[in-house]
Scaffold this active site. Sequence first.
Site, PDB file in Angstrom:
ATOM      1  N   ARG D 121      13.054  42.878 -57.737  1.00 23.40           N
ATOM      2  CA  ARG D 121      12.694  41.866 -58.949  1.00 23.40           C
ATOM      3  C   ARG D 121      13.762  41.199 -59.593  1.00 23.40           C
ATOM      4  O   ARG D 121      13.643  40.250 -59.814  1.00 23.40           O
ATOM      5  CB  ARG D 121      11.648  42.535 -59.902  1.00 23.40           C
ATOM      6  CG  ARG D 121      10.231  42.895 -59.119  1.00 23.40           C
ATOM      7  CD  ARG D 121       9.337  43.522 -60.044  1.00 23.40           C
ATOM      8  NE  ARG D 121       8.405  44.105 -59.359  1.00 23.40           N
ATOM      9  CZ  ARG D 121       7.512  45.225 -59.578  1.00 23.40           C
ATOM     10  NH1 ARG D 121       7.860  45.817 -60.976  1.00 23.40           N
ATOM     11  NH2 ARG D 121       6.762  46.101 -59.008  1.00 23.40           N
ATOM     12  N   ARG D 186      18.857  42.395 -49.704  1.00 23.51           N
ATOM     13  CA  ARG D 186      18.190  42.952 -48.541  1.00 23.51           C
ATOM     14  C   ARG D 186      18.392  44.346 -47.856  1.00 23.51           C
ATOM     15  O   ARG D 186      17.527  44.977 -47.627  1.00 23.51           O
ATOM     16  CB  ARG D 186      18.090  42.004 -47.387  1.00 23.51           C
ATOM     17  CG  ARG D 186      17.345  40.675 -47.856  1.00 23.51           C
ATOM     18  CD  ARG D 186      17.445  39.430 -46.955  1.00 23.51           C
ATOM     19  NE  ARG D 186      17.406  38.211 -47.793  1.00 23.51           N
ATOM     20  CZ  ARG D 186      16.342  37.802 -48.359  1.00 23.51           C
ATOM     21  NH1 ARG D 186      15.228  38.496 -48.434  1.00 23.51           N
ATOM     22  NH2 ARG D 186      16.644  36.621 -49.046  1.00 23.51           N
ATOM     23  N   SER D 273      29.313  27.809 -85.309  1.00 22.48           N
ATOM     24  CA  SER D 273      30.098  28.922 -86.130  1.00 22.48           C
ATOM     25  C   SER D 273      29.364  29.267 -87.380  1.00 22.48           C
ATOM     26  O   SER D 273      28.744  28.587 -88.246  1.00 22.48           O
ATOM     27  CB  SER D 273      31.337  28.415 -86.247  1.00 22.48           C
ATOM     28  OG  SER D 273      32.137  29.159 -87.419  1.00 22.48           O
ATOM     29  N   LYS D 279      32.453  23.478 -85.917  1.00 24.41           N
ATOM     30  CA  LYS D 279      32.752  23.980 -84.451  1.00 24.41           C
ATOM     31  C   LYS D 279      31.508  23.638 -83.584  1.00 24.41           C
ATOM     32  O   LYS D 279      30.478  23.935 -83.728  1.00 24.41           O
ATOM     33  CB  LYS D 279      32.963  25.641 -84.792  1.00 24.41           C
ATOM     34  CG  LYS D 279      34.357  26.052 -85.238  1.00 24.41           C
ATOM     35  CD  LYS D 279      35.308  25.868 -84.110  1.00 24.41           C
ATOM     36  CE  LYS D 279      36.019  26.968 -83.622  1.00 24.41           C
ATOM     37  NZ  LYS D 279      35.704  28.276 -83.454  1.00 24.41           N
ATOM     38  N   ASN D 281      31.090  25.406 -80.050  1.00 21.97           N
ATOM     39  CA  ASN D 281      31.969  26.348 -79.086  1.00 21.97           C
ATOM     40  C   ASN D 281      31.450  26.493 -77.839  1.00 21.97           C
ATOM     41  O   ASN D 281      30.408  26.127 -77.432  1.00 21.97           O
ATOM     42  CB  ASN D 281      31.775  27.729 -79.756  1.00 21.97           C
ATOM     43  CG  ASN D 281      32.556  27.865 -81.072  1.00 21.97           C
ATOM     44  OD1 ASN D 281      33.710  27.415 -81.241  1.00 21.97           O
ATOM     45  ND2 ASN D 281      32.058  28.784 -82.100  1.00 21.97           N
ATOM     46  N   ARG D 312      22.202  66.322 -51.732  1.00 23.76           N
ATOM     47  CA  ARG D 312      21.977  65.768 -53.146  1.00 23.76           C
ATOM     48  C   ARG D 312      23.097  65.917 -53.859  1.00 23.76           C
ATOM     49  O   ARG D 312      23.512  67.293 -53.978  1.00 23.76           O
ATOM     50  CB  ARG D 312      20.662  65.962 -53.576  1.00 23.76           C
ATOM     51  CG  ARG D 312      20.166  65.094 -54.949  1.00 23.76           C
ATOM     52  CD  ARG D 312      18.858  65.268 -55.163  1.00 23.76           C
ATOM     53  NE  ARG D 312      17.976  65.023 -54.117  1.00 23.76           N
ATOM     54  CZ  ARG D 312      16.999  65.866 -53.714  1.00 23.76           C
ATOM     55  NH1 ARG D 312      16.789  66.835 -54.348  1.00 23.76           N
ATOM     56  NH2 ARG D 312      16.341  65.477 -52.679  1.00 23.76           N
TER      57      ARG D 312
END
Lengths: 442, 442, 442, 442
Positions: D121, D186, D273, D279, D281, D312
């Site tokens: 997802r 995939r 800012s 500013k 930015n 494991r």
Amino acid sequence: MSSSHITDALVTTGELSELFADTSAIQAMLDVEAALARAESTLGIVPRPAAMAITKAAIATEFDAAALAREARDAGTIAIPLVKALTERVRAIDPAAAGFVHWGATSQDIVDTALVILIDRAVDLIGRDHAGLATSLRALSDRHKDDVMIGRTVLQPAAPTTFGLKVAGWYAAVQRGWARVDTRRREAVVLQFGGAAGTLAALEANGAQVAERLGRELGIRCPAAPWHAYHDNLAALVAACGIYAGSLAKVARDVSLLMQFEVGEAREEGGGSSAMPQKQNPTGCAVTLAAAARLPGLTAAAIASLVQEHERSVGGWLTAWPTMADALQATGAAAAAMRGVASGLIVDPARMRANLDATNGAVYAERATMLAARTLGRDTAHRLVKEALRSGQAGQRLSAIVRATPALADAISVADLETLDDPAAYLGVAETLRQRLLTGSH
Amino acid sequence: MSSSHITDALVTTGELSELFADTSAIQAMLDVEAALARAESTLGIVPRPAAMAITKAAIATEFDAAALAREARDAGTIAIPLVKALTERVRAIDPAAAGFVHWGATSQDIVDTALVILIDRAVDLIGRDHAGLATSLRALSDRHKDDVMIGRTVLQPAAPTTFGLKVAGWYAAVQRGWARVDTRRREAVVLQFGGAAGTLAALEANGAQVAERLGRELGIRCPAAPWHAYHDNLAALVAACGIYAGSLAKVARDVSLLMQFEVGEAREEGGGSSAMPQKQNPTGCAVTLAAAARLPGLTAAAIASLVQEHERSVGGWLTAWPTMADALQATGAAAAAMRGVASGLIVDPARMRANLDATNGAVYAERATMLAARTLGRDTAHRLVKEALRSGQAGQRLSAIVRATPALADAISVADLETLDDPAAYLGVAETLRQRLLTGSH
Amino acid sequence: MSSSHITDALVTTGELSELFADTSAIQAMLDVEAALARAESTLGIVPRPAAMAITKAAIATEFDAAALAREARDAGTIAIPLVKALTERVRAIDPAAAGFVHWGATSQDIVDTALVILIDRAVDLIGRDHAGLATSLRALSDRHKDDVMIGRTVLQPAAPTTFGLKVAGWYAAVQRGWARVDTRRREAVVLQFGGAAGTLAALEANGAQVAERLGRELGIRCPAAPWHAYHDNLAALVAACGIYAGSLAKVARDVSLLMQFEVGEAREEGGGSSAMPQKQNPTGCAVTLAAAARLPGLTAAAIASLVQEHERSVGGWLTAWPTMADALQATGAAAAAMRGVASGLIVDPARMRANLDATNGAVYAERATMLAARTLGRDTAHRLVKEALRSGQAGQRLSAIVRATPALADAISVADLETLDDPAAYLGVAETLRQRLLTGSH
Amino acid sequence: MSSSHITDALVTTGELSELFADTSAIQAMLDVEAALARAESTLGIVPRPAAMAITKAAIATEFDAAALAREARDAGTIAIPLVKALTERVRAIDPAAAGFVHWGATSQDIVDTALVILIDRAVDLIGRDHAGLATSLRALSDRHKDDVMIGRTVLQPAAPTTFGLKVAGWYAAVQRGWARVDTRRREAVVLQFGGAAGTLAALEANGAQVAERLGRELGIRCPAAPWHAYHDNLAALVAACGIYAGSLAKVARDVSLLMQFEVGEAREEGGGSSAMPQKQNPTGCAVTLAAAARLPGLTAAAIASLVQEHERSVGGWLTAWPTMADALQATGAAAAAMRGVASGLIVDPARMRANLDATNGAVYAERATMLAARTLGRDTAHRLVKEALRSGQAGQRLSAIVRATPALADAISVADLETLDDPAAYLGVAETLRQRLLTGSH
């Protein structure tokens, strides 16, 4: 014989390359074997003539590095073929002495102690370049303490600063960085001597004494216990190199940005191009950035290698040589390159001032805000200046815009408005901070 | 409201998770804003009632964290929406005070100082687990100082050691590691306060004084200068956490190996399995190894982030929060888990002795070599013992093999042959080293 | 002249070391220059005799590698001194040809194309060791398809498995890993040819044609466009090497664990010890683990280096040579070592079975649970088996414990109870999975 | 309840943050448990009503995430407390069904399968931002295909290029990057289902069938075998994310450099800012660079975690959740930010042209060299142009300098000298390359 200068050219220096090359590396291991024999002879464990024969045989240039490397791949350590080859050479000098080679030691004792010997020398070599760099930066900061320039945040003009303060920031960072390297070096450069399982059992009750004497012979400190499975001091040194190199790279980044054609405030003497005759490249900065880029990954490797099994790990300790050699050489390449950049840096204070002026005063917007804030409050002043800047015409100076904005013009005194565009009037405590950074005070 | 306990469950502790959670993080930033206002009020820059209103408004639970985070993504910093929200809340309390919020500060001042406040508390929290761990290891080492076991190198039996010495090695490593964390913390926990371009120009000549007072208000040290573009002390702290966690993981690796069914020398109380009723898993070790595995990469990120542009970088400083929060939480998870492992460790000295005996004396092969080496030389003795072991029958004890090999039997005294298989006779200076490691002497 | 076999011995192979050594590296660059001249001569850009003279001069052994490396540090690239030296050598052969050296190229074109040539050869070399390894693993899996052993999770006995399935898992992982390396190699091995700014402007309208011919001369593919500032295909190859080496290291970890004295189920022929005659060490595994440990950090470096400025970065591209050379050599060292381990692996199926039996049936606890669960439900059965195991006497077999627990004994059929301890009865679809893993089906 | 939006605000997006938050994560695990019961009921292993009850109980919002996380720290996995809690909830609905929860599965089956569901997802979510970004870049490249600008190498003017070609380079890099992410996704999104030891023995002969059905229930592919100890496909996905994010960060770096006040060729709409009203930015670039900076370290962690023990590992697999969650969220934050930057990018072709002209023709020095090289040879021409540039007066145009240098003026035709400063005359195959990059041809 194969060598690999080309691949590594930009991530080492000539001296460091020699230091970690075969002759030097083998000699360091032989020095440990010879010192061990001598240390043991002073305690009556090894006969004095045997110690002398071993010392005499311990000449690296007599050994075949390529053959040792080949055998090391089968043995899993360089020490096994080296001890074998040394034993044969000792036997040729004094057959009775051959039986005393490597007495009471294990492979890792020899390899790790040789490594810390090389590390110690490497840090000394890098230290010379660092000292030169620090001296240059200090002088540069003093020379330009009054040269104003744009302070740039997020690559945008913020407010004025001085080049002196900027360089003092560089200086303090590399000094902090170097202090870490030097301290971590002192912690890491300790004898490795524990015998087969770290108890020095082969030397019976004499283990601790032999270790002391061996340390003295080599001029390196004897730690509380062997550290076969504990490379934390080495990892801390790699991390310190990484942080130091990171700070060198910060300076390199700044210089390469200042050196942009469109900025032109400072430039290194630099190198050329194989294609373009006009090019003057930030070569020292490039070498520094490239070398420093190796350190984060090497530090990760050094830290990951701490998870070692029991009294000696499967593979873990074998990573120390290439990791330390790469880390120190890359750090040294960066230090050498930045020393060159700093000592030859060409600074253009007039361009700094011109760039500042070219902002049409935008770098004083905070100043206008704070002046107006005294009566309007910071929030209102911030909003008004922002709106005024937006509605101002292209190319109009901030002072003109402020004057044309009644709410702001009323809030700021005439005297302040006069000097609104004067960088010297908006440097705050720059000079105080600069001096503190240079003296390391506070 | 979204929270993410599940994803991070094993790489934090409950307390550290709360510390870096929204309420705590916002409160830290608000504390800085409030302290700034109070510091400035003592210097007459901000009216006292305004400072009181700001302090009063600075209650984290009154702010909407999710909304702030959303706006932060557009603003590029959490400080901008936070200052805006705080200003509105102050305005509601005292309209005249709203204009004094964030006076003379820049976003990074607030964010970085809040971060070091949280770091300081995090290290304190981890320190408690470390102290418990150290106490347990020390007691464990003393308790088992005479319990002999196989010393294992490269996962093979090497020579005898004691569990006491092994645990002392663990103890010394985590103590060194913690000392690094604690020292680096003291260096890193310093005020960030420099204003727009690092000169504190908005406060004119008062910048240095405001900084001092602000530091005092917050109980944190004021450094030589702001460090907007210099995160080296933070990187050094992450590296120290990495090395400490690496040493914790070394202990975890050892315990999980000792706990193997086939070894069975020690086990943690551990956890179970969702599928298998018989399972007693090294859960604490697993959590430690998993948490510690995050640190090498985080350290690499912290070091790479040092290459910052000019007075504040594009992005560089934004990485500090997640990197520090992740590094400290993972370190804390490892420390907490290993504290549990150490305090509940079940040791089986009889199995240790049985495993030693099951080697049929192979772990004394070095001893046999060294005893025979006195007359035969180390090289000849090594070769003879190796050949004897190869020709010995399966299951035959080393002492029997030696006795059946005239060249060796002649070279070793009868008394030494008697005790050849006695682990206590081949421990070298294990106990001396153990005591040194516990006392940190030498 | 300095060489560095010792430091790197365990992180390369003889062949790969030669491949990245000076002579080979310089030759690769000279080959590109010569091929360029020839390609341009076919298009009438460079006179044919000039192309022949350049080709004739392009003999690496005639160049001074150490001097080139030294000059490279000042120039910021090896190409500048190399082109200069080549031009002089061409001039000595044919003065008129000297003016056609490096026609239309930029330094990075030569350096990067030479690098991909070496990469291509390196992957071929590693591929031979991989093929040998894969063949050995496949045969090993088939040979031991019916040899039952403890399946171990979290280093604790879980349930039975077969050694054949375990090895099939190794096989499939290294095959997937190698497929990634090989595919990424094909993507990465493409011509670099863009001239000064990546437009091939120096060749006017002929740029694309020269590039095509140059690719054909060298036998490497010509990509859509030059990739001066885009090293993503190289980074993807380093990552693929890292993942492949990680899977080799997983096999090495498993073998070294199986080879523990207390487990003894498999062992590599291995190496010895400089101190202990009895030692048979997992040397190949150690070399593999050490070599593979370099890859995570090298991958991090390769990915971090992607953030390059504009048409060619400051430093970024310089990291490619050492990173690629280190990554491929370390991967090759691991592949060679594991090929040796796999081809000589000594397996002890009897010991596998004995270890399984030594669990007293604990590895069948899940089976008992599932048998009882049919009537009792999984939750109740799990609880009952767990309680029964706890109350069972030490040394008592699971089947006896189950029989002594009425609730369980009633729930499990007599026939099932008879075979409760039979590993062959509890292998599930192990053989199906083994075959799928070997054929890569599904 | 604690949440941590603030710390992570800049390294995730709102949607991705929700995806990896507790409710979503728990639901994914419950979905696996429910699908397992249904799959088994179709095969007659679990009664249909039990499967229905389990499905009914599997509602994440009914579970206490904080409590589960707490218990997970003791159990070493979230699955154990989750299965326990689910069993209790099922029992409340249908007592007979409780015994069928988690039938034949092991903890890791549930946790890993839930993880790949979330990964799937997440990649979809990031893909939407990528698609938007790609569309914007493509249009941007087409729009500016004729807009000439300085091609910059090593941050210095090199030769002219077009903004269209520059953007096409960005486009091709992010497209290659995204293709890698999508393909690796995939490969990585496959069922994990192996039971206790990876043989599915608890399901006897039905294991393979149950796995197939379970995969179908969940809509995810069933691989050849379980991959409990093999996380190579996950590591490959993290690496792909790292490389994609690295390419996004390259674009961000370029944009932030173009946006410098002194360059001014392009700018993002950006943020402001808290201190400075003027500013604007490069906020999107900063967020991108900060997020991308996490990936090298995360990739290193993912690759290092491949060295897992046996069936494991101890800890190894536990790192997958935080690593994958962090990697995908950071990648998503970068993609979202760059989508915004690209779609709102304001380009100033006039400034590009003005900057080009401001070099006084230095960017045509290679052109002058190549034109003169036709008669003088490249080496001589390069030297002459270099000398001429050095002796030329400040501010003098290249064409004037060339005209004033007889050796050069004689070597270059009058027609060529006329157009020496025309960028359009020195673009080589820029447009051809641009089209190839956009179409991915070649």
